[in-house]
Scaffold this active site. Structure first.
Site, PDB file in Angstrom:
ATOM      1  N   GLY A 191      -1.673   7.888   4.378  1.00  9.83           N
ATOM      2  CA  GLY A 191      -0.765   7.213   3.503  1.00  9.83           C
ATOM      3  C   GLY A 191       0.570   7.349   4.003  1.00  9.83           C
ATOM      4  O   GLY A 191       1.046   7.998   4.558  1.00  9.83           O
ATOM      5  N   ASP A 234       0.726  -1.077   0.052  1.00  9.48           N
ATOM      6  CA  ASP A 234       0.095   0.040   0.032  1.00  9.48           C
ATOM      7  C   ASP A 234       0.993   1.258  -0.009  1.00  9.48           C
ATOM      8  O   ASP A 234       0.507   2.365   0.618  1.00  9.48           O
ATOM      9  CB  ASP A 234      -0.898   0.136   1.231  1.00  9.48           C
ATOM     10  CG  ASP A 234      -1.888   0.903   1.115  1.00  9.48           C
ATOM     11  OD1 ASP A 234      -2.338   1.444  -0.088  1.00  9.48           O
ATOM     12  OD2 ASP A 234      -2.814   1.344   1.963  1.00  9.48           O
TER      13      ASP A 234
END
Ligand code: ZN
Lengths: 436, 327
Positions: A322, A303
């Site tokens: 993130g 990810d």
């Protein structure tokens, strides 16, 4: 094309042997191999793995080239030992047509650092309403097999059902970002003791678990293949374990950061630790480690979510979700799973190469280390410890949660079809890579 | 103490010292000339990203009574979605030479980020951040409690004393309340016992780690708990709709269960006092007669706010012996 002789390397951590890479394939494996024109790599103490495959990478191009480009992202991938990455669909424009996925695929080829397999969006514009042209993307030059609205959950159960059914025609898989949107409105971090203290809106574990539970039942009902993205809670592990015991065709991934970091890190309000799904508790970390060790969780996927400095250099609520991950994934897996005795290097090869390649239906990667196989390989030194610094990272972004932290192991070399993209821990010159 | 970001950061000693200093400041405010020369030449910036006239005026008054120069910087309307505004604003203030920044922000943790990101060298005072903390509110509440309930129930000098042995009930929207969080931390540090009272939908998940009891029944807490003080929290009406979260069914049901009215005041111990951080929703969390009863010390809280903020600014800024050019 250069020939490489890897002297006394340990394939999957087993007995040392020589491995000869020539003509883009593994040409020979054995004792005391000879090759006159070969570059010899001293492999004593090094572990040889099949080139790593990431099923979940955000390369940001097209649209956010300030955060990452396909060239910089795949170079970071090579530095992390990856030879193939799946590029998530939430770009601008969205990867929801054959044209855009082909563009991404071609840019990956041009960059030459790692093979890029675009992920197609499930719905047009990731909006969750109408199915994107899944068939056209599957039949394009990019041969898309993984579809995901990642960043968003395919929330409507009818749309999810149709997507699961439709991709059966070309053996595709729906990779679901499991996040019940109403339960996570305004959510900033895991809901629990720490969120209560910090006054940050909570993101309950049940918001993830409820969607996974629904989707495994849908997948069972229509007889389709489901992949659960970045599972993060103990309850999610339990649901996937139950689904597999029922014979449902479900696979699951965990990110490196969910294997090692907890919500306690939010206490300093440092937005580097703001991520979706959020960092959970120590109990969840233990559960995902156990789930990965016993095979409930099939793979580790990074990810990798690069963000430029200005999207993180601000107060927590305003910061983007993130973390980067390509360059530290292998170290985290080593530190949490190998160094602790939970997994062998063969298991690492499974969760970071073979299984992601199988889920993504990639044929050229995740292969056994055997004569005649494509020379997509990664060479790791498990005995070093290194401090992660932003300067040494190839990604354009600096939002690594491990900055300043010491981690186990490092990638010494990465080979893509027999060509070194990384050698001696340094990425090989871009021009050389592209022209060869 | 370099910054005041959270009531949880205060030690027992620091908290008592602030209350003692505030008592001295309050005494000067009885005089005809209220202004002290203490912070002459120093600059305090009130940096308000969220509207709060009451809090801003309180800080402004406190700084001016100490002879500091005050700059009011209202960044209202700058969007949270593009967070650069906080950083850019901080860098501007740094260039202007702010010695202290009083910050109110809608994002939890923004004062913490301001203090730790290296954007300013001045002292940072949290004047309320999101649903996180509002430490000077907790200090003024503690100051008010000490005045009324400590030192032979307010008749003798309370200097040096904490709130040991007192029981305080905090009632209402705990989930969204920075006032509740700050008060739980500070009251615990000062030795008081706290009971949070709210419908279950307005109690945060994770509250079990807080040094407080939780009750869903106000009448039980009043009748059996015998609180020495009851602190009412403001309830936002938009929280009643399902778009606002649908935390309770109707204002009437909320008032019945958790509103403070004359009957509940009558059931309190005789010495108990009523606090509210304001502004009040009369008829929702507090009835008009309760708000105006002689148990209510709500107006006094406002005056005490100035004294407490004078003490905080004094301790953060005057304690420092270096001048700007030394840094
Ligand atoms: Zn996702």
């Amino acid at each position: 094309m250069t020939t490489y002789l890897l002297r006394e390397v340990s394939p999957l951590g087993e007995e040392p042997t020589d491995v000869l890479l020539s003509g883009g394939v593994i040409a020979a494996i054995g004792e005391d191999l000879e090759a006159d024109d070969a570059i010899v790599v001293d492999g004593r103490g090094l572990v040889l793995l099949p080139g790593l495959v990431d099923l979940h990478t955000h390369l940001r191009e097209p649209g956010r080239e300030d955060a990452e480009t396909i060239a910089s992202g795949t170079r970071a991938a090579a530095m992390g030992g990856f030879t193939a990455v799946h590029a998530m669909a939430n770009t601008t424009p969205t990867q929801d047509t054959a044209g855009v996925v082909e563009q991404v695929w071609r840019l990956g080829k041009q960059a030459g650092w790692a093979d890029v397999y675009p992920v197609g969006a499930v719905t047009v514009g990731l909006e969750g309403d109408r199915l994107a042209e899944l068939g056209a993307m599957a039949e394009s030059a990019a041969r898309v097999r993984v579809f995901s609205d990642d960043g968003k959950c395919v929330h409507d159960p009818v749309v999810m059902r149709r997507a699961l059914e439709y991709v059966k025609a070309f053996d595709g898989v729906i990779a679901q970002h499991a996040q019940e949107p109403r339960l996570t409105e305004g959510a900033q971090m895991h809901e629990g003791v720490v969120s209560a203290e910090l006054g940050l809106a909570g993101w309950p574990a049940v918001a993830e678990e409820a969607i996974i539970a629904r989707d495994v039942l849908l997948a069972e009902h229509v007889g389709s293949r489901l992949h659960v993205c970045h599972l993060s809670t103990a309850g999610s592990v339990e649901i996937v374990r139950w689904a597999k015991s029922r014979g449902i065709d479900v696979t699951a991934e965990v990110t490196p950061h969910h294997l090692i970091l907890t919500d306690e890190l939010a206490r300093g309000y440092d937005p580097r630790f703001k991520v979706n799904p959020p960092l959970r508790t120590q109990r969840d970390v233990e559960a995902v480690r156990a789930g990965l060790a016993d095979g409930t969780i099939d793979i580790v996927a990074t990810d990798h979510a690069p963000h430029p400095r200005e999207d993180k250099d601000c107060e927590w609520a305003a910061a983007a979700f993130g973390m980067t991950g390509l360059e530290t994934a292998l170290s985290v897996v080593q530190e949490t799973m190998v160094d602790t005795g939970r997994m062998t290097w063969a298991d690492v090869a499974r969760v970071l190469s073979t299984a992601p390649a199988r889920i993504g239906r990639v044929e050229e990667h995740g292969r056994p280390i055997a004569v005649g196989e494509p020379a997509n390989l990664t060479l790791v030194d498990p005995d070093v410890r290194r401090v992660i610094t932003p300067e040494e990272q190839a990604t354009k972004s600096v939002n690594s949660p491990f900055r300043g932290r010491e981690l186990s192991g490092c990638v010494v070399a990465t080979f893509l079809r027999g060509r070194a993209t990384v050698l001696g821990g340094q990425s090989c010159d871009e021009d050389v890579v592209v022209t060869r | 103490m370099k910054h005041l970001l959270s009531a949880a950061d205060l030690t027992h000693e620091e908290a008592v010292r602030i209350l003692d200093t505030a008592a001295q400041m309050a005494a000067t405010q009885e005089r005809e000339i209220k202004k002290l020369p203490t912070l002459r030449g120093r600059t305090v910036v009130n940096l308000f990203f969220e509207d709060s006239t009451r809090t801003r005026i309180s800080f402004e008054t406190a700084a001016k009574r100490l002879s500091a120069d005050v700059i009011n910087f209202s960044a209202k309307g700058s969007s949270v979605s593009k967070g650069e505004s906080l950083k850019d604003t901080a860098l501007t203030l740094q260039a202007m030479g702010a010695d202290a920044v009083v910050i109110r922000h809608q994002a939890s943790g923004a004062p913490h980020t301001l203090a730790t990101a290296g954007w300013t060298s001045g002292a940072v005072v949290n004047a309320g951040d999101g649903t996180h903390q509002h430490p000077t509110q907790a200090l003024l509440d503690a100051f008010t409690l000490r005045r009324h309930l400590v030192g032979d129930r307010g008749r003798a000098d309370a200097t040096g004393r904490d709130l040991a042995g007192l029981h305080v009930a905090i009632v209402g929207d705990v989930l969204h309340s920075r006032v509740a969080r700050s008060n739980v931390d500070l009251l615990h540090t000062l030795g008081a016992r706290v009971t949070l009272v709210a419908p279950p939908t307005l109690v945060p998940v994770g509250v079990e780690a807080w040094p407080a009891d939780v009750s869903y029944r106000l009448d039980d807490v009043i009748g059996d708990g015998r609180p020495d003080a009851i602190m009412m929290l403001r309830v936002q009406r938009e929280r009643m709709s399902s778009a606002g979260g649908g935390f309770f069914p109707s204002p009437l049901e909320y008032s019945r269960g958790y509103g403070l009215d004359a009957a509940r005041i009558a059931a309190l111990p005789e010495h108990a006092i009523v606090l509210h951080p304001g502004p009040m929703n009369r008829g929702l969390e507090i009835s008009a007669d309760a708000a105006d009863s002689d148990r209510a010390v709500i107006v006094e809280q406002v005056a005490n706010g100035v004294a407490v903020r004078m003490a905080v600014l004094y301790l953060l800024m005057a304690g420092e012996t270096t001048t700007r050019s030394d840094r």
